[in-house]
Write an enzyme that holds these catalytic residues in place. Sequence first.
Site, PDB file in Angstrom:
ATOM      1  N   ILE A   6       0.850  -1.184   0.000  1.00 25.06           N
ATOM      2  CA  ILE A   6       0.000   0.000   0.000  1.00 25.06           C
ATOM      3  C   ILE A   6       0.887   1.236   0.000  1.00 25.06           C
ATOM      4  O   ILE A   6       1.833   1.333   0.784  1.00 25.06           O
ATOM      5  CB  ILE A   6      -0.930   0.005   1.223  1.00 25.06           C
ATOM      6  CG1 ILE A   6      -1.878  -1.200   1.163  1.00 25.06           C
ATOM      7  CG2 ILE A   6      -1.740   1.306   1.292  1.00 25.06           C
ATOM      8  CD1 ILE A   6      -2.745  -1.366   2.388  1.00 25.06           C
ATOM      9  N   HIS A   7       0.586   2.186  -0.867  1.00 23.73           N
ATOM     10  CA  HIS A   7       1.355   3.416  -1.002  1.00 23.73           C
ATOM     11  C   HIS A   7       0.396   4.593  -1.153  1.00 23.73           C
ATOM     12  O   HIS A   7      -0.748   4.427  -1.575  1.00 23.73           O
ATOM     13  CB  HIS A   7       2.256   3.361  -2.242  1.00 23.73           C
ATOM     14  CG  HIS A   7       3.110   2.138  -2.318  1.00 23.73           C
ATOM     15  ND1 HIS A   7       4.386   2.089  -1.815  1.00 23.73           N
ATOM     16  CD2 HIS A   7       2.861   0.906  -2.822  1.00 23.73           C
ATOM     17  CE1 HIS A   7       4.890   0.880  -2.015  1.00 23.73           C
ATOM     18  NE2 HIS A   7       3.988   0.149  -2.622  1.00 23.73           N
TER      19      HIS A   7
ATOM     20  N   GLU B 217       0.158  12.369   7.316  1.00 24.62           N
ATOM     21  CA  GLU B 217       0.713  11.036   7.497  1.00 24.62           C
ATOM     22  C   GLU B 217       0.495  10.557   8.927  1.00 24.62           C
ATOM     23  O   GLU B 217       0.053  11.313   9.801  1.00 24.62           O
ATOM     24  CB  GLU B 217       2.207  11.039   7.151  1.00 24.62           C
ATOM     25  CG  GLU B 217       2.491  11.257   5.667  1.00 24.62           C
ATOM     26  CD  GLU B 217       2.234  10.021   4.825  1.00 24.62           C
ATOM     27  OE1 GLU B 217       1.770   9.004   5.366  1.00 24.62           O
ATOM     28  OE2 GLU B 217       2.501  10.068   3.606  1.00 24.62           O
TER      29      GLU B 217
END
Length: 490
Positions: A168-169, A289
Site C-alpha cells: 500500500i502506497h 501522514e
Amino acid sequence: MAEEPWDLRRVLDEIKDDPKNYHETDVPVDPDAELSGVYRYIGAGGTVERPTKEGPAMMFNNVKGFPDTRVLIGLMASRRRVGKMFHHDYQTLGQFLNDSVSNPIAPVTVKEADAPTHEVVYKATDEGFDIRKLVAAPTNTPQDAGPYITVGVVFGSNMDKSKSDVTIHRMVLEDKDKLGIYIMPGGRHIGTFAEEFEKANKPMPITINIGLDPAVTIGATFEPPTTPFGYNELGVAGAIRNQAVQLVDGITVDEKAIARSEYTLEGYIMPNERIQEDINTHTGKAMPEFPGYDGDANPALQVIKVTAVTHRKNAIMQSVIGPSEEHVSMAGIPTEASILQLVNRAIPGKVKNVYNPPAGGGKLMTIMQIHKENEADEGIQRQAALLAFSAFKELKTVILVDEDVDIFDMNDVIWTMNTRFQADQDLMVLSGMRNHPLDPSERPQYDPKSIRFRGMSSKLVIDGTVPFDMKDQFERAQFMKVDDWEKYLK
C-alpha cells in the site's frame, strides 16, 4: 454448497446493523477536504487533531461530482471492529496474524465471469477518459497536493513473474491518466521490482485494487523480515479467512487484479520518469501522514500511467485519513505479529502480548507484556525490547510492563511509569539508529550529535517491570471477585 467469497460487501453486511460500527448518510458532502473533515469528528481517532474520537465507519452516499459512487471511510478505525470483522478477540489479533503469516493460503485465479471488479470497464483509449472523474478519491485537508488513493493495494511482479507482492502506497491523481506514487526507499518488494524494470528501461505492469475485505488490506501491510522477498501477503488474507483470495487477469496489462475489489486501476510504473507531487497545487504538502503531521510534497515521485479503470456496479470507493486509528489497525497489528514472531523464536514464553497503540500511529511505539517466572528471567525484558527493534526498524519507543497491566489501557500503562519506574535506572536510550523519515524530529538540525541523515533516531526503552525479587512489594490491591456483577446494570 460453496462458501460465499469474502469481499468488502460481505464484511459490511455483517456490521451494517450495528450503529456503533457503521453509519450511512445521504447528506451531500464534498470529497475535497470536507468528507475527511466530517469524519475527523465522528470516528478518525489516532493522531488526528483533536477533537476526534473512535466511532463508526461512515458510508457517504451523496458525494458531490460522483453521483454513482459511494465513499467508505473508517472501516478499520477501531481495533474492536477489526476483531469483530475477523471473528477474533481484538486483544490477541497480533498472535492471530502471526499464525496467519506462518500458515498462508495462496491466492487463486478465477475466470473473467467470476470477477465483479470487471463489471464496468473504462479504457484510457476511450474518448474523454479521465481518472479524476472516474475515481472519487478525496483530499484529506485543503493543503493536500491533490486527491489521494490512500488505501489502494498495489499488485506487481518481477520481470520473469517468479515473484509477486502487494503493498500500500500513497498515490496522488496528477492528470487524466497519471498518478504519482511514493515508494519508500528500502524494504518494499514492489520497489525492488520497479528498480529491476527501470534498469531494463521497461514499464512495470501493476494493478491498484481499492475497496477490499480488510483481511486483504491489513495482511498486505506486512514487511520484511516477517514476510521475506518473494512472499505474497495475499496468503495472509487467505489464512485469516481460511479461503483463498480470488485474482483475475488484467484487461490492459499483463498482471493480476483482485477479482472482488470495488475498483481496479490498471497501468504501468514508468521507468526513469518522475513527477512533482504537488505539481497542481504547489502547497508544499503531500497529505497528513500517520505521525499526525502533513507530509512534505516529494519533488520526484515515480509515475503510474493508467491504462484502465474498472469497477463493480454501484461501486464503493474506500479511503482512510492518514493519521487515523485506521492506520493503527493497518500498520500496528501486523507489526505486533512481527514482534511476537521474533521474540517467540528467541525467548519463547516470555512476552505474553504486544500492542502498538494509536499514540505511535501503529508504527513508532509498542507496549510489551512480560512474564518473569524466576530470577533467571530478570533482564530478559530488555532483551525483548531489543528484539522488537530488530523485528521492526521503524519502531522508536518500547514500554515494558508486567502481566497485571492492561496493555490496551494507556492509563494503566502510564501508571507503571509512576509506580514501577525510576528514570535513572529504568531508561535505555539507543542513539544513531535508523527509523521512519516521516517523524519530523528525525532531522539533523533537531539533534546534530546523533542524527546524521534524516530518518535516523534515538530509540527509547522504558522498563516498567518490577524486579523479580521485589514482586511481593508491588502487588496491586485485591478486590473481591464478583462473577455476576453485570446483573447490577440490568
